[in-house]
Design a protein around this motif. Structure first.
Motif, short mmCIF file in Angstrom:
data_model
loop_
_atom_site.label_atom_id
_atom_site.label_comp_id
_atom_site.label_asym_id
_atom_site.label_seq_id
_atom_site.Cartn_x
_atom_site.Cartn_y
_atom_site.Cartn_z
N GLY A 175 0.82 -1.21 0.00
CA GLY A 175 0.00 0.00 0.00
C GLY A 175 0.85 1.26 0.00
N ILE A 176 1.94 1.24 0.75
CA ILE A 176 2.85 2.38 0.78
C ILE A 176 3.53 2.55 -0.58
N SER A 177 3.88 1.45 -1.21
CA SER A 177 4.46 1.53 -2.56
C SER A 177 3.45 2.14 -3.54
N ASP A 178 2.19 1.77 -3.39
CA ASP A 178 1.14 2.35 -4.25
C ASP A 178 1.05 3.86 -4.04
N ALA A 179 1.15 4.29 -2.79
CA ALA A 179 1.08 5.73 -2.49
C ALA A 179 2.25 6.47 -3.12
N LYS A 180 3.45 5.90 -3.00
CA LYS A 180 4.63 6.53 -3.59
C LYS A 180 4.52 6.59 -5.11
N ALA A 181 3.97 5.55 -5.71
CA ALA A 181 3.81 5.53 -7.17
C ALA A 181 2.79 6.58 -7.62
N GLU A 182 1.71 6.74 -6.84
CA GLU A 182 0.72 7.75 -7.19
C GLU A 182 1.33 9.15 -7.12
N PHE A 183 2.13 9.40 -6.09
CA PHE A 183 2.76 10.71 -5.98
C PHE A 183 3.75 10.93 -7.12
N ALA A 184 4.55 9.92 -7.46
CA ALA A 184 5.54 10.07 -8.53
C ALA A 184 4.86 10.42 -9.85
N ALA A 185 3.74 9.76 -10.14
CA ALA A 185 3.01 10.06 -11.38
C ALA A 185 2.40 11.45 -11.33
N PHE A 186 1.86 11.81 -10.18
CA PHE A 186 1.27 13.14 -10.00
C PHE A 186 2.33 14.23 -10.17
N LYS A 187 3.50 14.02 -9.59
CA LYS A 187 4.57 15.02 -9.71
C LYS A 187 4.99 15.19 -11.16
N LYS A 188 5.17 14.08 -11.85
CA LYS A 188 5.61 14.14 -13.24
C LYS A 188 4.56 14.81 -14.14
N ASP A 189 3.30 14.44 -13.94
CA ASP A 189 2.24 14.91 -14.84
C ASP A 189 1.72 16.29 -14.50
N LYS A 190 1.70 16.63 -13.21
CA LYS A 190 1.04 17.86 -12.78
C LYS A 190 1.99 18.91 -12.20
N VAL A 191 2.95 18.46 -11.37
CA VAL A 191 3.83 19.42 -10.70
C VAL A 191 4.93 19.91 -11.63
N ASP A 192 5.63 18.96 -12.27
CA ASP A 192 6.74 19.34 -13.13
C ASP A 192 6.29 20.17 -14.33
N THR A 193 5.05 20.00 -14.72
CA THR A 193 4.50 20.76 -15.85
C THR A 193 3.79 22.04 -15.41
N HIS A 194 3.81 22.32 -14.10
CA HIS A 194 3.23 23.54 -13.51
C HIS A 194 1.71 23.64 -13.70
N GLN A 195 1.05 22.48 -13.84
CA GLN A 195 -0.41 22.50 -13.90
C GLN A 195 -1.01 22.71 -12.52
N VAL A 196 -0.28 22.32 -11.49
CA VAL A 196 -0.64 22.67 -10.12
C VAL A 196 0.55 23.40 -9.52
N THR A 197 0.30 24.25 -8.55
CA THR A 197 1.35 25.08 -7.98
C THR A 197 1.42 24.88 -6.47
N SER A 198 2.41 25.52 -5.87
CA SER A 198 2.57 25.42 -4.43
C SER A 198 1.34 25.93 -3.69
N GLY A 199 0.64 26.87 -4.29
CA GLY A 199 -0.56 27.40 -3.66
C GLY A 199 -1.62 26.35 -3.43
N ASP A 200 -1.54 25.25 -4.18
CA ASP A 200 -2.49 24.15 -4.00
C ASP A 200 -2.11 23.26 -2.82
N PHE A 201 -0.83 23.28 -2.42
CA PHE A 201 -0.32 22.32 -1.45
C PHE A 201 -0.30 22.83 -0.02
N PHE A 202 -0.32 24.15 0.15
CA PHE A 202 -0.15 24.73 1.48
C PHE A 202 -1.31 25.65 1.81
N GLY A 203 -1.78 25.57 3.05
CA GLY A 203 -2.86 26.46 3.48
C GLY A 203 -3.62 25.87 4.64
#
Length: 467
Positions: A284-312
């Motif tokens: 389950g932890i490996s699944d969580a890490k894989a989901e984050f890795a895909a999310f970072k590659k697809d959304k974070v690295d391409t600036h589709q989501v920003t830091s403003g989405d992560f903190f607050g």
């Protein structure tokens, strides 16, 4: 004014947390446990990552990163360097001050001095989930200073007449992270004087009243090198959850967590698990890490989501645990969007991970297109392996807006920065940000960002490899 006796948080059994005694039943099937462990890892990682900093700064008195005991302020009258390892992806523009708050017995009063209008400062108030529940300082309360009271979830007293604002934390353990802008090395003495004006007092001391009964002593479990990598995380999560009453929106989620032994204040005994159960948690932890890795590659690295989405605040994050995980994983204790904007350079203009051993890079800001910020902006370099500042013989870890008069301008009036490991040509050295000989990332921070950042009118330039 008399103090109202606070509701006490029952901490019985905390000292037994890491023992092999009785613990919550593991009633989930292996298939169910895998899915629940994935959820619990995303949920709990920020809490346990925060615990690493708490222990280093407020508990481990002999450690290199110790700042001050609970409910006292620790000032660092210098900017961060590669030797500072308690916080990943730190900024090096604003000397920090730190207060780890234990709010179980009574509130704390934070006093801020009045400072010059041109200087930025802030106090970021963070609960144990890494959620920013309030701010004090330039943007939120101005530079005039004042007295501000931080209260825990159980406090039911009245606001003293000379307290400017009361802010409530949903957890009994919370963090106050101060940032005081440093203009240059000659300005350090002024920053030190401002830091000396930061005061922290228990409410009883502030009101000159008797001290309430001390809360139960806490036996803090010592961190381990692997505590956030696998199922061991759940031991520390159980410990930390004892300091935060369950939120209504999370009661169903916490009930699911209980079926794999995650219960506030209870021990989590890895040795009691069967081989099948432990594998379910690890998968389950490996699944969580894989989901984050895909999310970072697809959304974070391409600036589709920003830091403003992560903190607050909790309301802002709306229980999006993947986003909260992303913030803690890439740059814990990041500011909320109104306070600062963070833009990470993890890939180049072709989408390839940046690496100082393979390429040198340029970052070009066109004329009149420098980062728009009402306070200041800063570009800071980090080693991708350690997530810490990069040691270099120039001792330059960033380039910021205060350095603009010393930077070389392009013929068109723009500014080109050079992010590379080797020292550049002489006429480019003023604009050089040293990179490690390997993977890196850089973070552009805009303090008090202007509206064109949020509405997309200002476009972030890309890193370009030099052939």
């Amino acid at each position: 004014m008399t103090l109202v006796k606070p509701t006490r948080l029952l901490l019985a059994g905390l000292t037994l947390l890491l023992s092999a005694g009785a613990w919550a039943d593991f009633s989930a099937s292996p298939e169910q446990a895998r899915g629940i462990a994935k959820e619990a890892y995303l949920y709990g990682f920020p809490v346990v990552e925060m615990y690493k900093t708490l222990y280093a700064q407020a508990v481990d008195k002999g450690g290199p990163n110790f700042k001050a005991p609970f409910n006292r302020i620790g000032n660092t009258a210098r900017v961060f360097t590669p030797k500072d390892t308690a916080i990943i992806t730190p900024n090096s523009d604003t000397p920090y001050s730190f207060v780890w708050m234990d709010l179980r017995a009574e509130p704390l009063v934070l006093t801020l001095p009045e400072i010059a209008e041109e200087r930025y400062y802030s106090v970021q108030l963070i609960d144990l989930y890494t959620q920013n529940f309030a701010y004090l300082g330039t943007r939120s309360t101005g530079n005039r200073g004042g007295h501000f009271m931080v209260v825990g979830p159980d406090w039911k007293g009245q606001q003293p007449v000379d307290i400017d604002r009361v802010v409530r934390s949903e957890s009994n353990i919370a963090y106050a992270l101060y940032r005081t802008q440093l203009f240059d090395e000659k300005d350090l003495e002024k920053v030190r004087k401002i830091q000396n004006g930061y005061k922290v007092q228990p409410l009883s001391q502030y009101l000159k009243q008797p001290t309430p009964v001390a809360p139960a002593k806490i036996s803090w479990p010592k961190p381990t090198a692997s505590m956030t990598d696998g199922p061991e995380l759940f031991r520390y999560l159980n410990f930390m959850l004892a300091f935060a009453p369950a939120q209504d929106s999370e009661k169903d989620l916490l009930a699911r967590f209980a079926t794999i032994g995650i219960v506030a204040g209870q021990p989590f005994d890895l040795k009691a698990l069967t081989t099948e159960q432990r594998k379910a948690l690890e998968d389950g932890i490996s699944d969580a890490k894989a989901e984050f890795a895909a999310f970072k590659k697809d959304k974070v690295d391409t600036h589709q989501v920003t830091s403003g989405d992560f903190f607050g605040t909790r309301d802002h994050l709306n229980n999006n645990y993947l986003y909260r995980f992303a913030g803690a994983n890439m740059g814990i204790f990041g500011n909320s969007a109104d306070e600062a904007a963070y833009m990470g350079y993890f890939v180049d203009n072709a989408g390839k991970p940046v690496n100082g051993a393979k390429h040198s890079y340029t970052l070009h800001f066109a004329k009149d297109q420098l980062p728009p910020a009402d306070a200041f902006w800063s570009l800071t370099m980090y080693d991708a392996k350690t997530k810490l500042l990069v040691a270099n013989h120039s001792k330059r870890y960033l380039i910021n807006s205060r350095m603009l008069p010393t930077l070389q301008r392009d013929a068109d009036g723009g500014v080109t920065l050079y992010l590379q490991h080797s020292e550049p040509l002489k006429d480019q050295r003023s604009n050089w940000l040293p990179a490690p000989h390997g993977p890196f990332y850089a973070v552009l921070r805009l303090y008090l960002p202007k509206p064109e950042v949020a509405n997309g009118q200002w476009k972030l330039p890309a890193l370009t490899p030099i052939n």
